[in-house]
Design a protein around this motif. Structure first.
Motif, PDB file in Angstrom:
ATOM      1  N   ILE A 177       1.957  -5.868   8.507  1.00  0.00           N
ATOM      2  CA  ILE A 177       1.031  -6.848   7.952  1.00  0.00           C
ATOM      3  C   ILE A 177      -0.347  -6.212   7.831  1.00  0.00           C
ATOM      4  N   VAL A 178      -0.971  -6.383   6.677  1.00  0.00           N
ATOM      5  CA  VAL A 178      -2.311  -5.849   6.433  1.00  0.00           C
ATOM      6  C   VAL A 178      -3.178  -6.963   5.850  1.00  0.00           C
ATOM      7  N   ASN A 179      -4.318  -7.216   6.476  1.00  0.00           N
ATOM      8  CA  ASN A 179      -5.291  -8.154   5.925  1.00  0.00           C
ATOM      9  C   ASN A 179      -6.145  -7.415   4.899  1.00  0.00           C
ATOM     10  N   LEU A 180      -6.138  -7.901   3.676  1.00  0.00           N
ATOM     11  CA  LEU A 180      -6.854  -7.242   2.594  1.00  0.00           C
ATOM     12  C   LEU A 180      -8.281  -7.775   2.470  1.00  0.00           C
ATOM     13  N   VAL A 212      -9.508  -0.607   7.962  1.00  0.00           N
ATOM     14  CA  VAL A 212      -8.070  -0.813   7.813  1.00  0.00           C
ATOM     15  C   VAL A 212      -7.482  -1.273   9.147  1.00  0.00           C
ATOM     16  N   ASP A 213      -6.827  -2.418   9.124  1.00  0.00           N
ATOM     17  CA  ASP A 213      -6.197  -2.949  10.330  1.00  0.00           C
ATOM     18  C   ASP A 213      -4.758  -3.303   9.992  1.00  0.00           C
ATOM     19  N   ILE A 214      -3.823  -2.444  10.373  1.00  0.00           N
ATOM     20  CA  ILE A 214      -2.413  -2.697  10.088  1.00  0.00           C
ATOM     21  C   ILE A 214      -1.685  -2.993  11.404  1.00  0.00           C
ATOM     22  N   GLU A 215      -0.775  -3.942  11.335  1.00  0.00           N
ATOM     23  CA  GLU A 215      -0.024  -4.350  12.518  1.00  0.00           C
ATOM     24  C   GLU A 215       1.433  -4.559  12.147  1.00  0.00           C
ATOM     25  N   PHE A 216       2.316  -4.103  13.008  1.00  0.00           N
ATOM     26  CA  PHE A 216       3.721  -4.421  12.817  1.00  0.00           C
ATOM     27  C   PHE A 216       3.932  -5.896  13.131  1.00  0.00           C
ATOM     28  N   TYR A 217       4.807  -6.528  12.377  1.00  0.00           N
ATOM     29  CA  TYR A 217       5.007  -7.965  12.523  1.00  0.00           C
ATOM     30  C   TYR A 217       5.426  -8.322  13.941  1.00  0.00           C
ATOM     31  N   ASP A 218       6.238  -7.489  14.590  1.00  0.00           N
ATOM     32  CA  ASP A 218       6.675  -7.779  15.952  1.00  0.00           C
ATOM     33  C   ASP A 218       5.489  -7.880  16.901  1.00  0.00           C
ATOM     34  N   THR A 219       4.481  -7.034  16.703  1.00  0.00           N
ATOM     35  CA  THR A 219       3.282  -7.067  17.550  1.00  0.00           C
ATOM     36  C   THR A 219       2.507  -8.358  17.336  1.00  0.00           C
ATOM     37  N   VAL A 220       2.383  -8.774  16.083  1.00  0.00           N
ATOM     38  CA  VAL A 220       1.684 -10.023  15.767  1.00  0.00           C
ATOM     39  C   VAL A 220       2.440 -11.210  16.351  1.00  0.00           C
ATOM     40  N   PHE A 221       3.766 -11.171  16.266  1.00  0.00           N
ATOM     41  CA  PHE A 221       4.600 -12.241  16.797  1.00  0.00           C
ATOM     42  C   PHE A 221       4.431 -12.354  18.313  1.00  0.00           C
TER      43      PHE A 221
END
Length: 360
Positions: free
Chosen positions: A33-36, A215-224
């Protein structure tokens, strides 16, 4: 207190594990997931972003939405009218045409969004709960954000679009069409192969297209997992307090055993003279403490059950209240108590009886 806290800590661990292992209905494996930024979220820039990302073989597909789906308790609520005059209320999640495909959400009726829907007045895809609760069919039309009647093109299988604290409620995916009134600023990037190589490519590409935006990218599992961080912190605190309560209980048991062995040392001496064995004397000491622990359990178990039930009641999806958790907590406290009593009373049980009758 020790018994109650041990029960609470075990159920919190079980609930945390249950939430993380439950199938939410979305395929978020290797999804980043990336917030644009506002500039990068514009349609023309998003097309450039997608093309640049797909230059690398590790990027399978890219979808967009207006918010992080499955990573919050609440989302945007809409009240809309149907063409037949009825009013409906539901959660609305604006997404790109390929969102369901990227997140592995199957259609149970109708079709998925198509890229051509962007050139029309838009399209709705409702979940099964909404279709059932509002008694809708694919023939219904819903007023969109521009007061145009927008078709329902498909029905998506029910999935947990909000946290597991909430039951599945009526919701829809909405494709704006040609009259979009805000940009979809959250990118969902599906990676195949090495996830770290794919993440590095994503970070590099986003930084090149918008160097001024961090740039802030996160794997969905981490966000979950972050969605249930509060429960994890509470579980950690309860576990720490449980250990502290057990330690305090040990200190109390230790003091009682020391007092009782000194107070009953002549009785112990008489029993040994009359033929009592060390095992019988140890059993005599342990018996009274076992009764004490059982009485405590009778008091603590209903209180712990009530507290656990109320806490689990805050979750729509929760682990059962297992009876064996109470049995395990009783076994833990009994073992610790018996070990402490046995070790501390061993000296009195093995002492020379003559010493007990000596005049101080």
């Amino acid at each position: 207190v020790s018994l109650g806290l041990i029960v609470a800590a075990m159920f919190m661990q079980l609930q945390n594990r249950y939430m993380r292992s439950l199938d939410t209905g979305m395929d978020h494996d290797q999804v980043v997931i990336v917030n644009l930024s506002r500039d990068l979220a514009k349609p023309e820039m998003k097309n450039t972003l997608v093309n640049r990302l797909k230059e690398d073989a590790s990027i399978e597909d890219v979808a967009f939405s207006g918010m992080r789906v499955g990573c919050s308790d609440t989302y945007m609520r809409w009240g809309r009218g149907l063409a037949d005059g009825r009013s409906i209320h539901f959660t609305c999640l604006p997404v790109s045409w390929n969102f369901c495909r990227v997140m592995g959400l199957p259609m149970v009726e109708g079709r998925d969004f198509e890229e051509e829907d962007d050139l029309r007045a838009g399209a709705f895809i409702f979940n099964q709960t909404a279709m059932s609760e509002f008694d809708m069919t694919l023939d219904n039309r819903v007023f969109g954000h521009q007061s145009d009647l927008v078709p329902i093109v498909g029905v998506v299988k029910d999935f947990n679009f909000a946290s597991l604290r909430n039951e599945i409620a009526p919701m829809c995916f909405y494709q704006f069409g040609k009259e979009a009134w805000y940009d979809l600023s959250v990118a969902y990037i599906k990676i195949k192969g090495d996830p770290f190589a794919g993440a590095a490519h994503i970070k590099r590409t986003v930084a090149e297209l918008d160097p001024l935006y961090p740039v802030d990218i996160e794997f969905y599992d981490t966000v979950f997992d972050a969605l249930y961080r509060k429960e994890l912190k509470v579980t950690t605190l309860i576990t720490v307090f449980s250990l502290l309560a057990v330690v305090l209980s040990l200190v109390g048991v230790f003091g009682l055993v020391v007092f009782e062995t000194q107070y009953r040392r002549k009785e112990i001496g008489v029993r040994k003279v009359m033929g009592a064995t060390v095992a019988e004397i140890l059993a005599m000491f342990n018996r009274s403490f076992v009764r004490l622990v059982l009485i405590c359990f009778v008091v603590a178990a209903p209180l712990a059950w009530y507290g656990v039930r109320e806490w689990l009641g805050t979750f729509a999806y929760r682990t059962p209240v297992y009876w064996w958790v109470f049995a395990v907590s009783l076994a833990i406290v009994l073992f610790i108590t018996l070990a402490t009593v046995t070790i501390q009373s061993w000296r009195a049980a093995t002492a020379n009886p003559v010493e007990a009758f000596k005049t101080e």
